[in-house]
Design a protein around this motif. Structure first.
Motif, PDB file in Angstrom:
ATOM      1  N   UNK A 174      -2.511   9.879  -3.786  1.00  0.00           N
ATOM      2  CA  UNK A 174      -1.877   8.753  -4.471  1.00  0.00           C
ATOM      3  C   UNK A 174      -2.901   7.824  -5.107  1.00  0.00           C
ATOM      4  N   UNK A 175      -4.019   7.602  -4.395  1.00  0.00           N
ATOM      5  CA  UNK A 175      -5.065   6.729  -4.948  1.00  0.00           C
ATOM      6  C   UNK A 175      -5.720   7.402  -6.157  1.00  0.00           C
ATOM      7  N   UNK A 205       0.835  -1.209   0.000  1.00  0.00           N
ATOM      8  CA  UNK A 205       0.000   0.000   0.000  1.00  0.00           C
ATOM      9  C   UNK A 205       0.869   1.259   0.000  1.00  0.00           C
ATOM     10  N   UNK A 206       1.897   1.271   0.838  1.00  0.00           N
ATOM     11  CA  UNK A 206       2.793   2.429   0.909  1.00  0.00           C
ATOM     12  C   UNK A 206       3.510   2.648  -0.424  1.00  0.00           C
ATOM     13  N   UNK A 207       3.930   1.557  -1.050  1.00  0.00           N
ATOM     14  CA  UNK A 207       4.570   1.687  -2.367  1.00  0.00           C
ATOM     15  C   UNK A 207       3.615   2.341  -3.366  1.00  0.00           C
ATOM     16  N   UNK A 208       2.365   1.882  -3.351  1.00  0.00           N
ATOM     17  CA  UNK A 208       1.391   2.423  -4.310  1.00  0.00           C
ATOM     18  C   UNK A 208       1.137   3.905  -4.029  1.00  0.00           C
ATOM     19  N   UNK A 209       0.995   4.244  -2.743  1.00  0.00           N
ATOM     20  CA  UNK A 209       0.744   5.642  -2.392  1.00  0.00           C
ATOM     21  C   UNK A 209       1.914   6.530  -2.806  1.00  0.00           C
ATOM     22  N   UNK A 210       3.129   5.967  -2.751  1.00  0.00           N
ATOM     23  CA  UNK A 210       4.310   6.751  -3.109  1.00  0.00           C
ATOM     24  C   UNK A 210       4.593   6.676  -4.613  1.00  0.00           C
ATOM     25  N   UNK A 211       3.670   6.096  -5.359  1.00  0.00           N
ATOM     26  CA  UNK A 211       3.794   5.935  -6.818  1.00  0.00           C
ATOM     27  C   UNK A 211       4.981   5.065  -7.208  1.00  0.00           C
ATOM     28  N   UNK A 212       5.446   4.208  -6.276  1.00  0.00           N
ATOM     29  CA  UNK A 212       6.542   3.278  -6.604  1.00  0.00           C
ATOM     30  C   UNK A 212       5.927   1.969  -7.107  1.00  0.00           C
ATOM     31  N   UNK A 213       5.325   2.051  -8.275  1.00  0.00           N
ATOM     32  CA  UNK A 213       4.569   0.892  -8.765  1.00  0.00           C
ATOM     33  C   UNK A 213       5.441  -0.339  -9.027  1.00  0.00           C
ATOM     34  N   UNK A 270       6.957   9.298   3.270  1.00  0.00           N
ATOM     35  CA  UNK A 270       7.289   8.752   1.959  1.00  0.00           C
ATOM     36  C   UNK A 270       6.338   9.274   0.891  1.00  0.00           C
ATOM     37  N   UNK A 271       5.088   9.546   1.269  1.00  0.00           N
ATOM     38  CA  UNK A 271       4.129   9.983   0.243  1.00  0.00           C
ATOM     39  C   UNK A 271       3.190  11.098   0.690  1.00  0.00           C
ATOM     40  N   UNK A 312      -6.860   9.689  -0.656  1.00  0.00           N
ATOM     41  CA  UNK A 312      -5.483  10.164  -0.719  1.00  0.00           C
ATOM     42  C   UNK A 312      -5.142  10.520  -2.169  1.00  0.00           C
ATOM     43  N   UNK A 333      -4.396   9.561  -8.123  1.00  0.00           N
ATOM     44  CA  UNK A 333      -3.421   9.546  -9.207  1.00  0.00           C
ATOM     45  C   UNK A 333      -3.513   8.212  -9.977  1.00  0.00           C
ATOM     46  N   UNK A 337       2.828   9.352   6.797  1.00  0.00           N
ATOM     47  CA  UNK A 337       4.024   8.728   6.225  1.00  0.00           C
ATOM     48  C   UNK A 337       4.768   9.701   5.306  1.00  0.00           C
TER      49      UNK A 337
END
Lengths: 232, 246
Positions: free
Chosen positions: B58-59, A187-195, B134-135, B56, B61, B132
């Motif tokens: 990110x979602x 989930x964190x990867x996706x939120x950070x756009x690190x697909x 990170x994002x 969020x 996006x 977080x």
């Protein structure tokens, strides 16, 4: 870039530790609960079975939010753990274990209960006439006959804990090595756009899910009546 | 004419009516409350209807990349609208900053200060909640404040939420003594807050963009123009944000 980073591997390892701990605890506390549910004629059977099945219906984030409040310093569980000198449970591995035990409980208790009910009264009564006491009857007759149910319960409890997300998100706090599990990491990867990293870790999860369930179905085909049918 | 044809005709009319004057807005969770106020004012003034989804950035996006039917995207940062623009998914020349966020340190029970944060270094069981880094933009700002105070080594005591709403939950439930949130969340509520000096963190600029699929939607363009007007800027400021210079 390697397929999985060290942090990814750490989350996988932590997830396996959590799922193993939770499965063992659930088998230990789930067995007497399932046995009681299978045998009792008490009016309490309905309410107790209902409470155990509740996590199947409640959205995990709802459950997680109220666990966060209940385990907090102002909550009843938090007050209890603090009085024991343990501090509070959220944001700790222990907290995740407690929450996961609640969350995965129906996946362990229900297959055990179904298997134990399928055994019926007869083998137990026969054992009783042959002079076996209640403990002997349980350990020598019920447990061996319910073995397929135990294996189904263990696989489902383990797999369900690995797949947990909403509850962990609410009470975990994403602390590396303590509460950051695979599902949260993806989930964190996706939120950070690190697909790409999310894809890699998700691929591992898909492989795990496929082979775990394949093994479960293969096992259930060889042992009909092992308690809980999922999908087939 | 059989009954179902009436129903079909009614549905088609209703659907086309809704499509003509409807703006579908995707808004970052931290800005959801002021967005509701802005929408109500714009709806009253224009007669258009706004359908607001908050989640969020990110979602959103990820969803917009896969063709989600939003018209406007109010992000919590600048990176994501910019990235969408580079993917040519936006109407050209529509990206702009609509608000500057303010970071707050919030506690339910006692007024926090910079000294409160220093207690993290003295007391290893003390924890602080933040989104977080990170994002989440507010998480990034919180991290910079902690680093400014030389508290980088207390990382094991940082409890990370998905966003500022979760950081607030962690502090509200008392599981952490204090948490970094957005000023807009706590400005008019209970508890105590402290605003870290603005030069301790990179400004939190929040950008909006009109998506390409809506470039001919006058209601969406109208709303984009409306948020630049003085009454709209007042609403944004009322909710604890600063507005960019016109």
């Amino acid at each position: 870039m390697p397929f999985l980073t060290d942090t990814d591997l750490q989350t996988l390892w932590l997830t396996l530790q959590l799922a193993t701990t939770v499965t063992l605890i659930l088998l230990i506390i789930g067995t007497p609960i399932a046995w009681w549910l299978a045998c009792t004629r008490s009016w309490l059977k309905g309410p107790v079975a209902t409470i155990i099945a509740m996590p199947l219906v409640l959205p995990p984030t709802v459950l997680g939010f109220y666990l966060l409040l209940a385990m907090g310093p102002q909550g009843p569980i938090g007050a209890f753990t603090q009085s024991l000198g343990l501090g509070t449970l959220p944001f700790s591995f222990t907290g995740l274990v407690v929450a996961s035990v609640i969350y995965s409980m129906p996946f362990v208790v229900q297959p055990l209960q179904n298997t134990m009910e399928a055994i019926g009264r007869r083998p137990i009564e026969v054992a009783a006439t042959l002079g076996a006491g209640p403990w002997d009857r349980f350990f020598s007759v019920v447990l061996p006959l319910a073995r397929p149910g135990f294996i189904t319960a263990a696989i489902l409890g383990f797999a369900h804990t690995v797949g947990e997300f909403g509850v962990v998100l609410m009470i975990g706090g994403s602390i590396p090595g303590e509460t950051r599990l695979v599902s949260v990491q993806i989930y964190d990867h996706v939120e950070a756009l690190q697909y790409p990293q999310a894809h890699a870790l998700a691929a591992v999860m898909i492989g795990f899910a496929f082979f775990t369930l394949l093994a479960l179905y293969a096992f259930q085909r060889r042992h009909p009546g092992s308690g809980y049918k999922v999908g087939i | 004419m059989p009954k179902y044809q009436y129903i079909l005709a009614a549905l088609l009319c209703w659907g086309s009516h809704a499509a003509a004057d409807t703006v579908r807005v995707a808004v970052a969770s931290n800005f959801a409350a002021p967005m509701n106020a802005l929408a109500a004012a714009y709806e009253a003034q224009s007669g258009h209807q706004l359908l607001i989804s908050s989640a969020s950035s990110g979602k959103f996006f990820a969803q917009i990349r896969q063709g989600a039917p939003y018209h406007l995207f109010f992000s919590a940062d600048q990176d994501k609208p910019l990235a969408l623009e580079q993917m040519q998914l936006t109407a050209s020349g529509t990206r702009s900053t609509y608000a500057h966020g303010t970071l707050a340190l919030w506690s339910r029970f006692a007024a926090p200060t910079a000294t409160t944060l220093q207690s993290l270094a003295q007391n290893p069981t003390q924890k602080v909640a933040l989104a977080n880094p990170k994002f989440a933009p507010y998480g990034m700002a919180a991290k910079q404040v902690l680093q400014h105070l030389g508290l980088d080594h207390t990382r094991a005591q940082w409890v990370l939420g998905e966003n500022v709403a979760q950081s607030y939950q962690f502090a509200y439930s008392g599981n952490v003594a204090f948490g970094f949130v957005s000023y807009s969340q706590v400005k008019s509520g209970n508890g105590f807050y402290w605003l870290p000096p603005k030069d301790w963190y990179t400004p939190i600029r929040q950008d909006v963009v009109l998506l390409k699929t809506a470039q001919n939607n006058p209601a969406a363009r109208g709303f984009l123009a409306y948020i630049q007007t003085p009454p709209a800027r007042e609403i944004i400021q009322f909710w604890g944000y600063e507005v960019p210079d016109n």
